[in-house]
Design a protein around this motif. Sequence first.
Motif, PDB file in Angstrom:
ATOM      1  N   VAL A 107      -7.825  83.836  37.682  1.00 32.10           N
ATOM      2  CA  VAL A 107      -7.123  84.372  36.701  1.00 32.10           C
ATOM      3  C   VAL A 107      -7.818  84.542  34.916  1.00 32.10           C
ATOM      4  CG1 VAL A 107      -4.790  84.166  35.147  1.00 32.10           C
ATOM      5  CG2 VAL A 107      -4.250  83.176  37.176  1.00 32.10           C
ATOM      6  N   LEU A 108      -7.682  85.913  35.147  1.00 36.51           N
ATOM      7  CA  LEU A 108      -8.700  86.376  33.489  1.00 36.51           C
ATOM      8  C   LEU A 108      -7.589  86.450  32.647  1.00 36.51           C
ATOM      9  CD1 LEU A 108     -10.603  89.598  35.720  1.00 36.51           C
ATOM     10  CD2 LEU A 108     -11.495  86.823  35.247  1.00 36.51           C
ATOM     11  N   THR A 109      -8.120  86.659  31.103  1.00 34.53           N
ATOM     12  CA  THR A 109      -7.023  86.447  30.113  1.00 34.53           C
ATOM     13  C   THR A 109      -7.766  87.103  29.294  1.00 34.53           C
ATOM     14  OG1 THR A 109      -5.893  84.138  30.730  1.00 34.53           O
ATOM     15  CG2 THR A 109      -5.383  84.803  28.274  1.00 34.53           C
ATOM     16  N   PHE A 110      -6.755  88.357  28.757  1.00 36.74           N
ATOM     17  CA  PHE A 110      -7.575  89.405  28.064  1.00 36.74           C
ATOM     18  C   PHE A 110      -6.466  88.701  26.458  1.00 36.74           C
ATOM     19  CE2 PHE A 110      -8.283  90.916  32.329  1.00 36.74           C
ATOM     20  CZ  PHE A 110      -9.329  90.818  32.197  1.00 36.74           C
ATOM     21  N   ASN A 111      -6.758  88.549  25.197  1.00 38.35           N
ATOM     22  CA  ASN A 111      -6.199  88.579  24.297  1.00 38.35           C
ATOM     23  C   ASN A 111      -6.884  89.689  23.414  1.00 38.35           C
ATOM     24  OD1 ASN A 111      -5.205  85.633  24.654  1.00 38.35           O
ATOM     25  ND2 ASN A 111      -7.399  85.188  24.755  1.00 38.35           N
ATOM     26  N   ASN A 112      -5.298  90.011  23.103  1.00 36.90           N
ATOM     27  CA  ASN A 112      -5.642  91.348  21.763  1.00 36.90           C
ATOM     28  C   ASN A 112      -7.106  92.350  22.554  1.00 36.90           C
ATOM     29  OD1 ASN A 112      -3.102  90.240  20.587  1.00 36.90           O
ATOM     30  ND2 ASN A 112      -4.760  88.975  19.069  1.00 36.90           N
ATOM     31  N   PRO A 113      -5.963  92.988  23.445  1.00 36.59           N
ATOM     32  CA  PRO A 113      -6.886  94.370  23.916  1.00 36.59           C
ATOM     33  C   PRO A 113      -7.262  95.134  23.165  1.00 36.59           C
ATOM     34  CG  PRO A 113      -5.293  94.116  25.281  1.00 36.59           C
ATOM     35  CD  PRO A 113      -5.385  92.862  24.741  1.00 36.59           C
ATOM     36  N   ARG A 114      -7.948  96.141  23.263  1.00 37.79           N
ATOM     37  CA  ARG A 114      -8.035  97.407  22.421  1.00 37.79           C
ATOM     38  C   ARG A 114      -7.399  98.555  22.874  1.00 37.79           C
ATOM     39  NH1 ARG A 114     -14.570  98.738  20.232  1.00 37.79           N
ATOM     40  NH2 ARG A 114     -14.378  96.524  18.773  1.00 37.79           N
ATOM     41  N   SER A 115      -6.714  99.200  22.056  1.00 35.00           N
ATOM     42  CA  SER A 115      -6.267 100.595  22.707  1.00 35.00           C
ATOM     43  C   SER A 115      -6.111 101.350  24.302  1.00 35.00           C
ATOM     44  CB  SER A 115      -5.255 101.087  21.664  1.00 35.00           C
ATOM     45  OG  SER A 115      -7.071 101.551  21.035  1.00 35.00           O
ATOM     46  N   SER A 116      -8.221 101.297  23.904  1.00 31.92           N
ATOM     47  CA  SER A 116      -8.397 102.269  24.820  1.00 31.92           C
ATOM     48  C   SER A 116      -8.315 101.012  26.786  1.00 31.92           C
ATOM     49  CB  SER A 116      -9.730 102.277  24.527  1.00 31.92           C
ATOM     50  OG  SER A 116     -10.162 101.357  24.511  1.00 31.92           O
ATOM     51  N   PHE A 117      -8.457 100.236  26.064  1.00 27.07           N
ATOM     52  CA  PHE A 117      -8.978  99.122  27.855  1.00 27.07           C
ATOM     53  C   PHE A 117      -7.293  98.658  27.617  1.00 27.07           C
ATOM     54  CE2 PHE A 117      -9.776  94.920  29.293  1.00 27.07           C
ATOM     55  CZ  PHE A 117     -10.614  95.282  30.030  1.00 27.07           C
ATOM     56  N   ALA A 118      -6.905  98.288  26.946  1.00 24.09           N
ATOM     57  CA  ALA A 118      -5.079  98.142  27.422  1.00 24.09           C
ATOM     58  C   ALA A 118      -4.417  99.172  28.274  1.00 24.09           C
ATOM     59  CB  ALA A 118      -4.371  97.943  26.145  1.00 24.09           C
ATOM     60  N   ARG A 119      -4.917 100.256  28.450  1.00 25.68           N
ATOM     61  CA  ARG A 119      -4.388 101.549  28.432  1.00 25.68           C
ATOM     62  C   ARG A 119      -4.716 101.135  30.433  1.00 25.68           C
ATOM     63  NH1 ARG A 119      -4.896 104.274  23.776  1.00 25.68           N
ATOM     64  NH2 ARG A 119      -2.462 105.675  23.114  1.00 25.68           N
ATOM     65  N   ILE A 120      -5.682 101.227  30.241  1.00 26.84           N
ATOM     66  CA  ILE A 120      -6.788 100.987  31.666  1.00 26.84           C
ATOM     67  C   ILE A 120      -5.792  99.568  32.263  1.00 26.84           C
ATOM     68  CG2 ILE A 120      -8.566 100.125  33.168  1.00 26.84           C
ATOM     69  CD1 ILE A 120     -10.344 101.104  30.234  1.00 26.84           C
ATOM     70  N   LEU A 121      -5.620  98.130  31.530  1.00 29.80           N
ATOM     71  CA  LEU A 121      -5.253  97.109  31.899  1.00 29.80           C
ATOM     72  C   LEU A 121      -3.929  97.739  32.614  1.00 29.80           C
ATOM     73  CD1 LEU A 121      -6.315  94.217  29.666  1.00 29.80           C
ATOM     74  CD2 LEU A 121      -6.506  94.415  32.177  1.00 29.80           C
ATOM     75  N   ALA A 122      -3.507  98.456  31.659  1.00 29.17           N
ATOM     76  CA  ALA A 122      -1.923  99.000  32.450  1.00 29.17           C
ATOM     77  C   ALA A 122      -1.713  99.500  33.553  1.00 29.17           C
ATOM     78  CB  ALA A 122      -0.840  99.755  31.937  1.00 29.17           C
ATOM     79  N   GLU A 123      -2.970  99.887  34.220  1.00 25.08           N
ATOM     80  CA  GLU A 123      -3.075 100.116  35.767  1.00 25.08           C
ATOM     81  C   GLU A 123      -3.104  99.646  36.869  1.00 25.08           C
ATOM     82  OE1 GLU A 123      -6.667 101.764  36.094  1.00 25.08           O
ATOM     83  OE2 GLU A 123      -6.347 104.241  34.564  1.00 25.08           O
ATOM     84  N   THR A 124      -3.153  98.475  36.403  1.00 21.33           N
ATOM     85  CA  THR A 124      -2.681  97.316  36.977  1.00 21.33           C
ATOM     86  C   THR A 124      -1.651  96.290  37.207  1.00 21.33           C
ATOM     87  OG1 THR A 124      -4.525  96.509  36.373  1.00 21.33           O
ATOM     88  CG2 THR A 124      -5.199  97.357  38.324  1.00 21.33           C
ATOM     89  N   GLY A 125      -1.009  96.302  36.360  1.00 15.61           N
ATOM     90  CA  GLY A 125       0.262  95.822  36.036  1.00 15.61           C
ATOM     91  C   GLY A 125       0.636  96.154  34.458  1.00 15.61           C
TER      92      GLY A 125
END
Length: 247
Positions: free
Chosen positions: A117-135
């Motif tokens: 399990v990977l945890t990302f705290n306060n990801p930048r907006s550009s990275f958050a968009r990429i994370l949203a592709e998987t959940g």
Amino acid sequence: MSEVKRTVKFVTSSSILKNRKPAAEGFPMRKWSIRIVCEDAHGRDVPATFLEAVTYTLHPTFAEPIRKLDQAPFLIEEEGWGEFDISVTLHYAGGAGEKIIPHDLHFQAPKYEKKHVLTFNNPRSSFARILAETGPVPGQAPGGRADDDYSLKKEKRKLEGHENVKKKSKSDRPVNMEKLAAGLEKLGEEDLLNVVSMVNDAKTDDMYVKNDVEKGEFHLDLYTLPDDLLRKLWDFTKARVNAAATA
């Protein structure tokens, strides 16, 4: 604080090479492989698109023990007889950091899976968009695509969410965003490649830019681009569209 979690799965497989001489009695040669996928909210395996690359550090007896792979599912295949620990470095997309995870390579089963399990705290907006592709990601639409996600395709080009651009505020933009989006749609293939080059040259972590080489697609969110780049795109697009109209 915004916290996003993702589960990655290391899938290891191995089989005995019956046509190969054993290294010693009780130590047959084997072919083994490891691939890395993401597990979505429904437990399904999906590509780990938030990973830019994966580096495997093998036992030093291997030729070129450090292997860096940049294509999902980051599959590594090798042959050998011994079990050992592998250092696996996950490189996050867009320079968002990395994480090192030890992996126990063993042959107790022909196939086994290990979840992390990977945890990302306060990801930048550009990275958050990429994370949203998987959940799910707070504040992001499912699938990781903003309303004004711009796609350039090899044979078919379209501006996704064009109608939604009209709903955005224009007061804080140096150019007319709706006209810029419409102008980009009219560009030819060669001009689009110039646009891609300009965006890549000015790319920062705050910009949402994704280049999918395998699908021949280039995605960007116009509203994440800095003002100077917007002006440059505006001038270029206006000039090329006007030239095409008078040709």
